[in-house]
Design an enzyme around this catalytic site. Sequence first.
Site, short mmCIF file in Angstrom:
data_model
loop_
_atom_site.label_atom_id
_atom_site.label_comp_id
_atom_site.label_asym_id
_atom_site.label_seq_id
_atom_site.Cartn_x
_atom_site.Cartn_y
_atom_site.Cartn_z
N GLU A 17 4.11 9.80 -8.77
CA GLU A 17 4.55 9.59 -7.39
C GLU A 17 5.82 10.37 -7.06
OE1 GLU A 17 3.90 5.39 -5.94
OE2 GLU A 17 3.73 5.05 -8.09
N SER A 152 0.83 3.79 -5.31
CA SER A 152 0.33 4.74 -4.31
C SER A 152 -1.15 5.06 -4.47
CB SER A 152 1.14 6.06 -4.36
OG SER A 152 2.46 5.83 -3.96
N TYR A 222 -1.11 9.23 2.45
CA TYR A 222 -0.13 10.30 2.55
C TYR A 222 -0.66 11.62 3.11
CZ TYR A 222 2.24 7.03 -0.50
OH TYR A 222 2.81 5.91 -1.01
N ARG A 261 7.70 -5.36 -0.64
CA ARG A 261 6.62 -5.37 0.34
C ARG A 261 5.41 -6.01 -0.31
NH1 ARG A 261 4.25 -0.09 0.88
NH2 ARG A 261 2.55 -0.95 -0.37
N ASP A 263 1.44 -6.93 -0.22
CA ASP A 263 0.19 -6.43 0.35
C ASP A 263 -0.89 -7.50 0.20
OD1 ASP A 263 1.69 -4.17 0.61
OD2 ASP A 263 0.59 -2.98 -0.86
N GLU A 277 -0.77 -7.28 -4.16
CA GLU A 277 0.32 -6.87 -5.04
C GLU A 277 1.64 -6.97 -4.29
OE1 GLU A 277 -0.53 -2.91 -6.25
OE2 GLU A 277 0.03 -2.01 -4.34
N ASN A 279 5.34 -4.76 -4.05
CA ASN A 279 6.01 -3.50 -4.38
C ASN A 279 7.51 -3.69 -4.26
OD1 ASN A 279 3.69 -1.29 -4.37
ND2 ASN A 279 3.28 -2.73 -2.71
N GLY A 283 7.21 2.83 -0.16
CA GLY A 283 7.56 4.05 0.54
C GLY A 283 8.66 3.79 1.54
#
Length: 318
Positions: A17, A152, A222, A261, A263, A277, A279, A283
């Site tokens: 990443e 990612s 992305y 964050r 999800d 998950e 994070n 990002g």
Amino acid sequence: MTQRLRVGVLAGGRSAEHDVSLQSAEAVLDALPKDAYEAIPIIIDREGRWPVDLRRDLVDVVFPVLHGPFGEDGVVQGHLETLGIPYVGCGVLASAVAMDKVAMRRAFLAEGIPVTPHVWFTRHEWRTATDPESLVKSLDWPMFVKPANMGSSIGISRVTSMEELRTAVELAFGYDRVVLVEQGVDARELICGVLGDYDTPQASVPGEINVIGDWNDYESKYVNTATTVTIPAVLPDRVVEDVRELALRAYRAIGGYGLSRADFLYERDTGRLYLLEINTMPGFTARSVYAGAWAASGVAYPDLLRRLIDLALERGAR
């Protein structure tokens, strides 16, 4: 004139990443208020070489905008703690648990947080199994195959047959020695940001990733600009509160600090929520879903950076 705080923005690194990290770092460097902070870019190359020997007399605080292994997994956090340098984001344990998809699910299950049906196995278990299909017999197609330590959507595959599964497992083993296989769910993808200390974290309004295609892979995240995000997500009030509550419970389950964050999958037929998950360094561009969720919650991007740096200094002072 008040002396500006020296903020080392740490980015790049050995992870797959690397490029995503550079995008996040560029955004942070551009947005840090120049009147209060002196931003110092520290770019680790793809071989893991640092441009400087980081010391407490060079920076006042570090913003480690690193994604994936060797940055988001507790390794750099531990290094910064040995140097006595305050840093933004979760500590060693929370970072390590959140990076490992198997350990993370164990933490969630221990706290009664709903996750999708799944199995996991090591490279040795897979390659020595007389019937590899028996390892996933409790799951139905489609399945998602993931390396335990990666982000990612790198190394992740959606599979609908045993032939595809075998190929996907070998791909995932290219990134880690442990592979997670999850039950596919027909669901909307939701996110929720968390910001704060150990004791009084806050949850943002939820957002929704409007997925193009079968799932939100690396290109969707992305490369494919057709992918859109709806913030706030259009959801029943009950679901909004459930998402925010589960995001905070997940944060506490890993011992989060600073930010995360969460999800989610919101199953279309049943209305069930699954935590996919968490994070610990999502990002971080101004256009990222984490920043967007907080902007919709009343915290603009520069203010978000300020709050995260303040939290880092508060923890460092303790």
